[in-house]
Design a protein around this motif. Structure first.
Motif, mmCIF file in Angstrom:
data_model
loop_
_atom_site.group_PDB
_atom_site.id
_atom_site.type_symbol
_atom_site.label_atom_id
_atom_site.label_comp_id
_atom_site.label_asym_id
_atom_site.label_seq_id
_atom_site.Cartn_x
_atom_site.Cartn_y
_atom_site.Cartn_z
ATOM 1 N N PHE A 145 0.849 -1.201 0.000
ATOM 2 C CA PHE A 145 0.000 0.000 0.000
ATOM 3 C C PHE A 145 0.881 1.246 0.000
ATOM 4 C CE2 PHE A 145 -2.585 -3.181 2.442
ATOM 5 C CZ PHE A 145 -3.348 -3.547 1.358
ATOM 6 N N LYS A 146 1.541 1.457 -1.125
ATOM 7 C CA LYS A 146 2.431 2.605 -1.267
ATOM 8 C C LYS A 146 2.256 3.193 -2.652
ATOM 9 C CE LYS A 146 6.010 0.626 1.718
ATOM 10 N NZ LYS A 146 7.369 0.065 1.761
ATOM 11 N N ALA A 147 2.512 4.459 -2.733
ATOM 12 C CA ALA A 147 2.484 5.157 -4.017
ATOM 13 C C ALA A 147 3.346 6.401 -3.887
ATOM 14 C CB ALA A 147 1.050 5.528 -4.423
ATOM 15 N N VAL A 148 3.595 7.033 -4.999
ATOM 16 C CA VAL A 148 4.408 8.246 -5.025
ATOM 17 C C VAL A 148 3.599 9.342 -5.679
ATOM 18 C CG1 VAL A 148 6.539 9.309 -5.839
ATOM 19 C CG2 VAL A 148 6.551 6.933 -5.121
ATOM 20 N N GLY A 149 3.462 10.453 -4.977
ATOM 21 C CA GLY A 149 2.782 11.627 -5.519
ATOM 22 C C GLY A 149 3.763 12.773 -5.680
ATOM 23 N N TYR A 150 3.225 13.941 -5.963
ATOM 24 C CA TYR A 150 4.064 15.121 -6.189
ATOM 25 C C TYR A 150 3.495 16.297 -5.420
ATOM 26 C CZ TYR A 150 5.790 12.248 -10.002
ATOM 27 O OH TYR A 150 6.314 11.231 -10.732
ATOM 28 N N SER A 151 4.391 17.052 -4.811
ATOM 29 C CA SER A 151 4.011 18.234 -4.049
ATOM 30 C C SER A 151 4.789 19.441 -4.579
ATOM 31 C CB SER A 151 4.289 18.043 -2.553
ATOM 32 O OG SER A 151 3.475 17.030 -2.019
ATOM 33 N N LEU A 152 4.170 20.585 -4.421
ATOM 34 C CA LEU A 152 4.783 21.828 -4.880
ATOM 35 C C LEU A 152 5.851 22.273 -3.884
ATOM 36 C CD1 LEU A 152 4.692 24.148 -6.988
ATOM 37 C CD2 LEU A 152 3.080 25.292 -5.462
ATOM 38 N N MET A 153 7.031 22.541 -4.385
ATOM 39 C CA MET A 153 8.110 23.006 -3.518
ATOM 40 C C MET A 153 7.894 24.474 -3.157
ATOM 41 S SD MET A 153 11.584 21.243 -5.006
ATOM 42 C CE MET A 153 11.367 21.882 -6.671
ATOM 43 N N PRO A 154 8.094 24.849 -1.893
ATOM 44 C CA PRO A 154 7.932 26.269 -1.519
ATOM 45 C C PRO A 154 9.010 27.112 -2.175
ATOM 46 C CG PRO A 154 8.848 24.990 0.305
ATOM 47 C CD PRO A 154 8.467 23.994 -0.755
ATOM 48 N N ASN A 155 8.649 28.327 -2.502
ATOM 49 C CA ASN A 155 9.592 29.243 -3.144
ATOM 50 C C ASN A 155 9.881 30.454 -2.282
ATOM 51 O OD1 ASN A 155 7.113 30.415 -3.303
ATOM 52 N ND2 ASN A 155 7.095 30.694 -5.518
ATOM 53 N N ASN A 156 9.555 30.378 -0.989
ATOM 54 C CA ASN A 156 9.832 31.493 -0.081
ATOM 55 C C ASN A 156 11.249 31.379 0.463
ATOM 56 O OD1 ASN A 156 6.685 30.558 0.657
ATOM 57 N ND2 ASN A 156 6.960 32.709 0.148
ATOM 58 N N LYS A 157 11.876 32.504 0.620
ATOM 59 C CA LYS A 157 13.239 32.536 1.138
ATOM 60 C C LYS A 157 13.213 32.600 2.663
ATOM 61 C CE LYS A 157 15.074 34.826 -2.979
ATOM 62 N NZ LYS A 157 15.834 35.978 -3.505
ATOM 63 N N ASP A 158 14.375 32.296 3.224
ATOM 64 C CA ASP A 158 14.487 32.334 4.687
ATOM 65 C C ASP A 158 14.322 33.759 5.211
ATOM 66 O OD1 ASP A 158 14.884 31.417 7.265
ATOM 67 O OD2 ASP A 158 17.075 31.476 7.135
ATOM 68 N N GLU A 159 14.725 34.738 4.401
ATOM 69 C CA GLU A 159 14.601 36.139 4.843
ATOM 70 C C GLU A 159 13.144 36.591 4.933
ATOM 71 O OE1 GLU A 159 16.458 35.081 2.405
ATOM 72 O OE2 GLU A 159 18.504 35.268 3.223
ATOM 73 N N ASP A 160 12.244 35.890 4.231
ATOM 74 C CA ASP A 160 10.824 36.263 4.322
ATOM 75 C C ASP A 160 10.250 35.978 5.696
ATOM 76 O OD1 ASP A 160 10.976 37.007 1.682
ATOM 77 O OD2 ASP A 160 10.247 35.093 0.933
ATOM 78 N N GLY A 161 10.816 35.029 6.419
ATOM 79 C CA GLY A 161 10.405 34.768 7.796
ATOM 80 C C GLY A 161 9.049 34.121 7.950
#
Length: 479
Positions: A145-161
């Motif tokens: 019972f396993k599968a692989v999906g896809y998620s959107l990578m965050p594009n916020n920088k560390d400086e955005d806090g």
């Protein structure tokens, strides 16, 4: 040695470290006298009494009613004979491939049961009586019972806090108490006056949870300000005392929303997650529709699949809500555009009328200014041009004839429209009453006539029926 789980068995073997055919004597048990054949390892490089690897299901697994077995233990130990059993993955494979306790047909049964539990991802796999059983989890490589999906990578920088806080409360409650929530978070941060907590966004999540994105602004004494980095704020929230305070507010999860570095993405893609086949992971990387924005993530078990399904439904609802808002805005803009176009046409007509009036004023001023002066050369040229245009307009086959024809058609259309608008008829009330009475009498007369015709039809049918019955009798008389 042989395994006598279904009775009390005395086993003897041949020379040490050789495959032998044990002879079972005095066998009794649930299934009567049996002869257990198998091969076992001896004790050492010499002669001696052969031993089996386990004490049977009755004593090793705690399954009551299977009997006991008398045997001795190898002095070299099991790990010396099977050194690979110390590895967890190999132990999983050992439990799913074959059983080493009984060395008979029950090994295949237990192996199949262990395989089934491994496919489920739950339960314990017993493969040896002297070694602890293997705990099957959904992360084991055999779980189906396993599968692989896809998620959107965050594009916020560390400086955005930006830091995400997941509350076990509904969105309406969070929005109604947003100011109190900000004040509570400010107190958790120490109540420092140089720090300001701001809410970036609030989003609904499944299971009556709400995601709140916050950032903290720090103001220095010289008047400048900066956002506290997301990693710093997240590390502060992960402290034990701070985390307990957040849990009292209803926070179940906190995370820093920062983009992944290329090295982190590379490391994440190179190492398959626990329990995911490397071949499936490589195929998931190949099938990634957008490697620059999406990253493969494992989905282990039905709970994870249900969670992603709920999140997908929630995002679909949010997208539909946003589309409805956009549709309403488009409808409102279309109405405003129609109104604006009508106003523009009105202002154009007004501008043309004002231009004509201005031109008339200029003409009169110019006439008064040039009164008493001789006609100049440029004025003479302008007069010639105007005379030429006037002649072209007055020509029968030119613009004047066409304009007269258009004007006549417009007048006819206006006349017919006015005639149609005036054609209205009115009937006096007494005359209308008399017409109704006359029509009523006509209807009654028609009804009476219809009833007479129906009676006549019935009489004709009766006559026809009598004639049909009398014809055979007359034929018999004259025959």
């Amino acid at each position: 040695g042989a395994f006598g789980g279904f009775g009390t068995t005395t086993t003897t073997t041949g020379p040490a470290f050789s495959f032998s055919a044990p002879t079972n004597t005095g066998t009794s048990g649930l299934f009567g006298a049996t002869q257990n054949k198998g091969f076992g390892f001896g004790t050492s490089f010499g002669t001696g009494t052969g031993t089996g690897l386990g004490s049977g299901l009755g004593t090793g697994l705690g399954f009551g009613g299977f009997g006991t077995q008398q045997q001795q233990t190898s002095k070299y130990g099991l790990l010396l004979i099977y050194p690979f059993l110390s590895n967890k993955s190999m132990r999983l494979g050992q439990a799913c491939k074959w059983h080493v306790s009984a060395r008979d047909e029950r090994d295949a049964i237990l192996a199949k049961w262990n395989q089934l539990q491994a496919f489920w991802g739950t339960g314990k796999g017993y493969f040896n009586n002297n070694i602890a059983p293997v705990e099957f989890t959904q992360e084991n490589p055999f779980c189906r019972f396993k599968a692989v999906g896809y998620s959107l990578m965050p594009n916020n920088k560390d400086e955005d806090g930006l830091v995400v806080l997941v509350f076990n409360r509904k969105e309406i409650d969070i929005r109604s108490q947003q100011q109190q929530l900000v004040e509570s978070l400010h107190k958790i941060l120490g109540g420092n006056q140089t720090l300001t907590v701001n809410v970036e966004g609030v989003k609904t999540m499944p299971d009556d949870q709400t995601e709140v994105i916050i950032y903290v602004v720090e103001r220095s004494p010289n008047g400048t300000s900066r956002r506290v980095p997301a990693t710093t704020l997240y590390a502060h929230f992960e402290q034990a005392n701070i985390k307990s305070s957040l849990q009292q507010l209803g926070v179940s999860l906190s995370m820093a929303r920062t983009e992944l570095s290329p090295a982190q993405v590379k490391q994440l893609l190179q190492n398959p997650p626990a329990g995911v086949d490397p071949i499936i992971w490589e195929q998931a990387k190949v099938d990634n529709p957008d490697p620059d924005k999406l990253i493969p993530v494992p989905m282990v078990g039905f709970k994870e699949l249900l969670r992603r399904l709920k999140v997908q439904d929630q995002m679909t609802k949010q997208h539909q809500t946003r589309l409805d808002i956009i549709s309403e805005d488009i409808s409102e803009l279309q109405k405003n555009q129609t109104t604006t176009m009508a106003k523009i046409a009105q202002y154009k007509r007004k501008l043309m009328a004002l231009s004509h009036r201005t031109l008339q004023v200029l003409i009169k001023q110019e006439i008064q200014r040039k009164s008493g002066y001789a006609i100049q050369a440029d004025e003479e040229q302008l007069r010639v041009q105007l005379d030429t245009i006037q002649c072209e307009l007055n020509a029968p086959t030119q613009f004047k004839g066409r304009l007269n024809e258009l004007m006549s058609q417009i007048r006819m259309q206006n006349h017919f429209g006015a005639v149609r608008a005036e054609e209205r008829y009115y009937i006096d009330a007494d005359l209308l009453r008399e017409i109704k009475q006359h029509l009523k009498q006509q209807q009654e007369g028609l009804s009476h006539l219809i009833s007479i015709i129906k009676d006549d039809l019935e009489d004709i049918k009766l006559i026809e029926h009598g004639l049909n019955e009398s014809i055979p009798i007359r034929g018999g008389v004259f025959s």
